[in-house]
Write an enzyme that holds these catalytic residues in place. Structure first.
Site, PDB file in Angstrom:
ATOM      1  N   THR A 228      23.063  23.725 -74.533  1.00  0.00           N
ATOM      2  CA  THR A 228      23.572  23.270 -76.012  1.00  0.00           C
ATOM      3  C   THR A 228      24.658  23.893 -76.329  1.00  0.00           C
ATOM      4  O   THR A 228      25.514  23.576 -77.180  1.00  0.00           O
ATOM      5  CB  THR A 228      22.572  23.560 -77.163  1.00  0.00           C
TER       6      THR A 228
ATOM      7  N   GLY B  57      19.023  25.382 -83.690  1.00  0.00           N
ATOM      8  CA  GLY B  57      19.489  26.493 -82.965  1.00  0.00           C
ATOM      9  C   GLY B  57      20.904  26.760 -83.616  1.00  0.00           C
ATOM     10  O   GLY B  57      21.059  28.186 -83.809  1.00  0.00           O
TER      11      GLY B  57
ATOM     12  N   ARG C  74      29.746  20.685 -90.423  1.00  0.00           N
ATOM     13  CA  ARG C  74      30.751  21.403 -89.496  1.00  0.00           C
ATOM     14  C   ARG C  74      30.411  21.269 -88.336  1.00  0.00           C
ATOM     15  O   ARG C  74      29.468  21.716 -87.965  1.00  0.00           O
ATOM     16  CB  ARG C  74      31.091  22.535 -90.145  1.00  0.00           C
TER      17      ARG C  74
ATOM     18  N   ASN D   1      32.031  23.261 -82.547  1.00  0.00           N
ATOM     19  CA  ASN D   1      32.761  23.042 -81.355  1.00  0.00           C
ATOM     20  C   ASN D   1      32.568  21.745 -80.865  1.00  0.00           C
ATOM     21  O   ASN D   1      31.686  21.181 -80.640  1.00  0.00           O
ATOM     22  CB  ASN D   1      32.192  23.971 -80.279  1.00  0.00           C
TER      23      ASN D   1
ATOM     24  N   THR E 232      31.503  20.816 -77.260  1.00  0.00           N
ATOM     25  CA  THR E 232      30.062  20.845 -76.860  1.00  0.00           C
ATOM     26  C   THR E 232      29.104  20.071 -77.525  1.00  0.00           C
ATOM     27  O   THR E 232      28.087  19.472 -77.229  1.00  0.00           O
ATOM     28  CB  THR E 232      29.639  22.585 -76.984  1.00  0.00           C
TER      29      THR E 232
ATOM     30  N   LYS F 241      24.994  21.012 -89.663  1.00  0.00           N
ATOM     31  CA  LYS F 241      23.907  20.530 -89.500  1.00  0.00           C
ATOM     32  C   LYS F 241      23.482  20.250 -88.065  1.00  0.00           C
ATOM     33  O   LYS F 241      24.410  20.367 -87.271  1.00  0.00           O
ATOM     34  CB  LYS F 241      23.503  19.198 -90.389  1.00  0.00           C
ATOM     35  N   GLY F 242      22.304  20.177 -87.783  1.00  0.00           N
ATOM     36  CA  GLY F 242      21.729  19.892 -86.557  1.00  0.00           C
ATOM     37  C   GLY F 242      22.468  18.662 -85.846  1.00  0.00           C
ATOM     38  O   GLY F 242      22.517  17.729 -86.437  1.00  0.00           O
TER      39      GLY F 242
ATOM     40  N   GLU G 243      20.263  16.730 -81.287  1.00  0.00           N
ATOM     41  CA  GLU G 243      19.071  15.467 -81.140  1.00  0.00           C
ATOM     42  C   GLU G 243      19.791  13.989 -81.849  1.00  0.00           C
ATOM     43  O   GLU G 243      19.014  13.343 -81.655  1.00  0.00           O
ATOM     44  CB  GLU G 243      17.902  15.831 -81.788  1.00  0.00           C
TER      45      GLU G 243
END
Lengths: 185, 755
Positions: free
Chosen positions: B486, B527, B633, B636, B639, B706-707, B710
């Protein structure tokens, strides 16, 4: 209802070990191996070259790809004893973290991986792929068998035996393309 | 302890000198050279020479009892050291379910009972892998086979389904008068979709290497696991060994996608065998074992109902999801997102769970949404067609800025769904789409475009980290956080570097070790935000310590270019470190308040897909795809983009090929290898586009992200399916959308026009 499971032959009369000589990454290696040891496990468990990965042990994922005599091979599908006298090239021969091979550098630059587990196999397969194109070996997507040329589709076709579940596929293709283009200059 | 309980103000991360910029993966050079060490590979260490090999034996029946295990031949075979069965297993912690647990006792071979196919029934240890495997095959295991008593087909047990649970994801949503509003609606849609069982199929098999100290009191377990603190507690509870005597190491993980949230036979049985033998034992599950011994994504049956007025406003929205699991297992909460995604004053959203006796179901990448959106977003496409509306306009019309159940007092923290749809339409050339299916052709190929919304709830978890100023002025970050591909190594390094005015190269990031402070771990897209918040607060604390050590006012101190500044005075961090009488370090546990209760929080996006369907063979090819994402935000962009590519591709898999086939007689997933369980390969995936919209979410975390891990999979398969309908005119409601279903659709259609 009674049900019995037993899967193996119990009266194995195999020799306990066989002497195998391999040239691995240019170094001669002499091994005493159980004849059941795959080339993959010879590398990983006996020579401690764990860069080559075991993803499925069934030739279905490509993580174990190495070059034998310069050609791509799923090392899990091949017994080590079948390679007596062969030259085996693994990921460890290419470069080090401080001095990467151009293909390794391209994978880092293009983010051609995530978890990294299929990566050594992808890189070895990519080298094999470019070599096959160079040698004019056609594939399923080659339009004209007399002019085998680099294309992204050739890479996608030839590397479809290397599964990346993180799915860095577009980035891997970009990395291979950049090495191909670099090699053309 | 630092608590994030009010919206983030301006902070050093807003400089975006290192964070939010593209950086190659920190651990990349190790991975591309084969030097990153995965769990099974530590035995190459000279200290671990003499490691023995464990081979798990899975039950050959789906239900029943082991009546005898004849080990006599196996035990006499060369190199065999130990055969474990339920008869000689030491006492383990108890569990009232056969379902593997995340952080609690998960005993293996706890009795003669077999609860599911390939549940462990024996474990053979030998000097070599080949010897262990051969001996495993020589065991003669007899069963009282009660497979016929089990239930393996969801459709057969759905009628008896019960409420899935009372947690946020599982509980029902009932607002207004759904039945009445649906009945009165000008336009109604009532459709049922099914999604199949799916497998994570990560490339690295579950693997563990167990090493005990000489007294057999202290265990080091190298294991491939997403959640160090969960497996730490779980192994402790299983083995009845205090947690302080157990060290978990999980530095590199060859993919997880949820499968490695739990721990399985490889971990427990390696640990038990190693203690019994007084020698290190390692075990990797074989690929065919993974599909049944470990978890999978449960299948669903989903009924979706929309009642809308003629203008397209949704007044009634209903989504019932059915799934099954072993006793004690949880539901696939496929209708959860429907509580939040679209407007509608009358709502009925339910999750139902039935008992099934297949192997244990668990979390797979975006549990709930990944398959819920497959159904919901196709149903929206169907509604648009009924309304003769553009599917983007229908979605935008029913966009809503707040939790539709709680009302405007619970707004979304940020929500750019409409922007994602609009931007994507423009970039992708949505105007090329013909509303009438089957109208665009390219030679033998029928061309179609499809769209879907993307939605994934934003989760955060407590997470701690230690940051230390090293003598040379560099920073070390230590946390139990994992990197499953990740990008954790990289983005946590970026976060620390930004906070302390350093470059990414100045930061060493050490992860995946229970010796480090407890972290959120990797799962549920929580994460990056959670572990990043741990690093953020630890960095804040370390900044104060460094400023004080330099003799500056911590409130005024500024960190830039490797120096700490106050007004026009500055000191190199290396100098501060050299002068400090003791090492400067800070360990902080970050927690989160109730901002996610005050605000609905989710990442949003829009997926676009162009497919070709061959007019004769029905072959489906994905030609182009674009995902537009708004996820706060982006820490990176390199990734994060790769995470989206991965999600999009797994979504293509879900749409077109992925399906674990249930053998209803034998009670198992029959296609249990990677030749039979198809996932997308290079040739299936064209170049893919990802666009991130600018967004800062100050209610999510101090990092304002935020995530994203997925989001890429949520909805994308529906965009593929909608494109297939647009190309072929065949609406398939049973995933995956395979050629046979296309051909059957054409065959059953009268006139068969459009080909």
């Amino acid at each position: 209802m009674t049900h019995t499971t037993s899967h193996g032959s119990t009266d194995l009369q195999l020799p306990r070990s066989v002497r195998v000589e391999l040239t691995v990454n240019g170094q001669p290696k002499q091994l005493e191996l159980d004849p059941r040891v795959s080339l993959l496990d010879a590398l990983r468990e006996h020579l401690h070259l764990t860069g080559t990965k075991k993803g499925c042990d069934h030739g279905q994922c490509g993580a174990c790809t190495v070059l034998v005599g310069g050609k791509r091979l799923n090392s899990c599908l091949s017994l080590a004893v079948m390679h007596d006298g062969d030259e085996v090239t693994t990921i460890e021969s290419l470069g080090t973290p401080d001095d990467l091979h151009p293909m390794q550098a391209a994978f880092v630059e293009c983010d051609g991986f995530q978890c990294g587990y299929c990566t050594p196999g992808q890189i070895m397969s990519a080298l094999g792929t470019l070599d096959e194109l160079e040698r004019g070996i056609p594939s399923h997507v080659t339009a004209d068998l007399n002019t085998v040329e680099y294309s992204d589709d050739e890479v996608r076709e030839r590397m479809s035996g290397n599964i990346c579940r993180c799915a860095a596929y577009p980035n891997i293709v970009r990395a291979v393309r950049s090495v191909h283009e670099g090699g053309q200059e | 302890m630092s608590k994030f309980d009010s919206p983030a103000g301006i902070n050093p991360l807003d400089q975006e000198k290192v964070l939010a910029r593209p950086h190659a993966r920190k651990e990349g050079p190790l991975k591309v050279t084969g030097q990153a060490t995965y769990a099974y590979e530590y035995s190459a260490d000279p200290d671990l020479q003499g490691t023995t090999y464990g081979y798990l034996v899975g039950a050959g029946v789906a239900r029943g009892q082991v009546t005898s295990v004849d080990c006599s031949v196996a035990e006499a075979m060369p190199g065999v050291l130990l055969v474990l069965t339920h008869e000689n297993m030491p006492a383990q912690g108890a569990s009232d379910t056969p379902v593997p647990q995340e952080d609690d006792a998960t005993p293996q071979m706890r009795s003669a009972e077999v609860d599911y196919y390939h549940q462990a029934v024996a474990f053979v240890v030998a000097e070599t892998f080949e010897q262990a495997r051969a001996a495993a095959g020589a065991l003669v295991i007899e069963y009282d086979n009660r497979t016929a008593e089990g239930d393996y087909v969801l459709a057969e047990v759905m009628e008896d389904a019960e409420k899935a649970g009372s947690d946020e994801e599982s509980k029902d949503q009932q607002v207004g008068d759904f039945a009445g509003a649906f009945r009165r609606a000008d336009v109604q849609l009532d459709v049922t979709y099914t999604t199949p069982y799916q497998s994570h199929a990560m490339l690295e098999p579950h693997a563990s290497l167990a090493v005990w100290d000489e007294a057999g009191e202290e265990l080091t377990l190298y294991t491939s696991n997403q959640m160090v603190h969960w497996v730490h507690r779980g192994i402790s509870k299983t083995l009845n060994v205090p947690q302080k005597n157990i060290r978990i190491v999980s530095r590199y993980i060859g993919g997880g996608f949820g499968s490695k949230l739990m721990f399985y036979g490889d971990a427990v049985l390696s640990a038990v065998a190693a203690r019994t033998l007084g020698r290190p034992v390692k075990c990797a599950l074989t690929r065919p074992q993974i599909f049944n011994h470990t978890s999978h994504r449960p299948a669903t049956v989903q009924r979706i109902r929309f009642g809308a007025d003629g203008d397209g406003r949704i007044h009634a929205i209903g989504h019932d999801s059915y799934s099954g699991n072993l006793p004690g297992g949880s539901a696939e909460t496929a209708s959860h997102q429907t509580k939040l995604l679209y407007a509608g004053e009358n709502r009925l959203v339910r999750q139902r769970l039935s008992e099934l006796h297949l192997p244990p179901g668990g979390s797979m990448r975006a549990p709930g949404e990944a398959v819920g959106m497959l159904a919901l977003e196709c149903a929206v496409d169907e509604l648009a067609e009924k309304l003769e509306m553009d599917p983007i306009e229908l979605r935008v019309l029913n966009d809503i800025g707040y939790d539709p159940e709680k009302g405007p007092e619970r707004p979304f923290s940020s929500r750019r769904l409409a922007d994602c749809l609009r931007r994507g339409a423009e970039e992708f050339g949505w105007e090329q789409r013909s509303a009438q299916p089957g109208e665009r052709r390219d030679g033998e190929w029928l061309i179609g475009l499809g769209v879907a919304s993307a939605f994934r709830g934003n989760l955060v978890k407590p997470s701690s980290a230690t940051l230390r100023l090293e003598k040379g002025g560099k920073i070390t970050v230590e946390t139990q956080m994992t990197d499953i591909g990740t990008g954790s190594y990289t983005i946590l390094g970026q976060t620390a570097a930004e906070m302390l005015g350093l470059t990414l190269d100045d930061v060493e990031v050490r992860l995946g070790d229970s010796e480090f402070p407890k972290s959120s771990g990797s799962g549920g897209s929580w994460g990056a935000n959670s572990a990043g918040t741990g690093v953020y607060y630890a960095a804040e604390e370390l900044r104060k310590k460094i400023a004080k050590a330099a003799g500056y006012d911590p409130k005024k101190a500024v960190f830039k270019d490797g120096e700490v500044w106050e007004d026009n005075k500055c000191t190199l961090l290396g100098v501060v470190a050299a002068k400090a009488p003791e090492p400067l370090e800070a360990t902080v546990n970050a927690t989160f308040g109730d901002l996610n209760k005050q605000y609905a929080q989710a990442s949003f996006g829009a997926h676009f897909c162009e497919v070709g369907v061959h007019r004769v063979t029905g072959e489906i090819r994905v030609r182009r795809m674009l995902s537009v994402a708004a996820a706060g935000r982006i820490f990176n962009p390199v990734t994060a983009r790769s995470q989206c590519l991965g999600g999009m591709t797994m979504g293509v898999g879900a749409a077109l090929m992925e399906e674990l086939h249930v053998d209803g007689e034998l009670g198992l997933f029959i296609n249990h290898d990677m030749a039979e369980y198809h996932v997308p390969v290079h040739a299936d995936i064209p170049d893919l586009d990802v666009i991130f919209l600018e967004e800062l979410d100050d209610k999510s975390s101090p990092l304002k992200g935020k995530g994203v891990g997925e989001l890429g999979i949520c909805g994308v398969g529906a965009a593929v399916a909608n494109a297939i309908y647009n190309a072929s005119g065949v609406r398939i409601r049973d995933y995956p959308l395979t050629v046979d279903k296309i051909l059957a659709g054409w065959a059953s259609r009268s006139g068969s026009q459009g080909r």
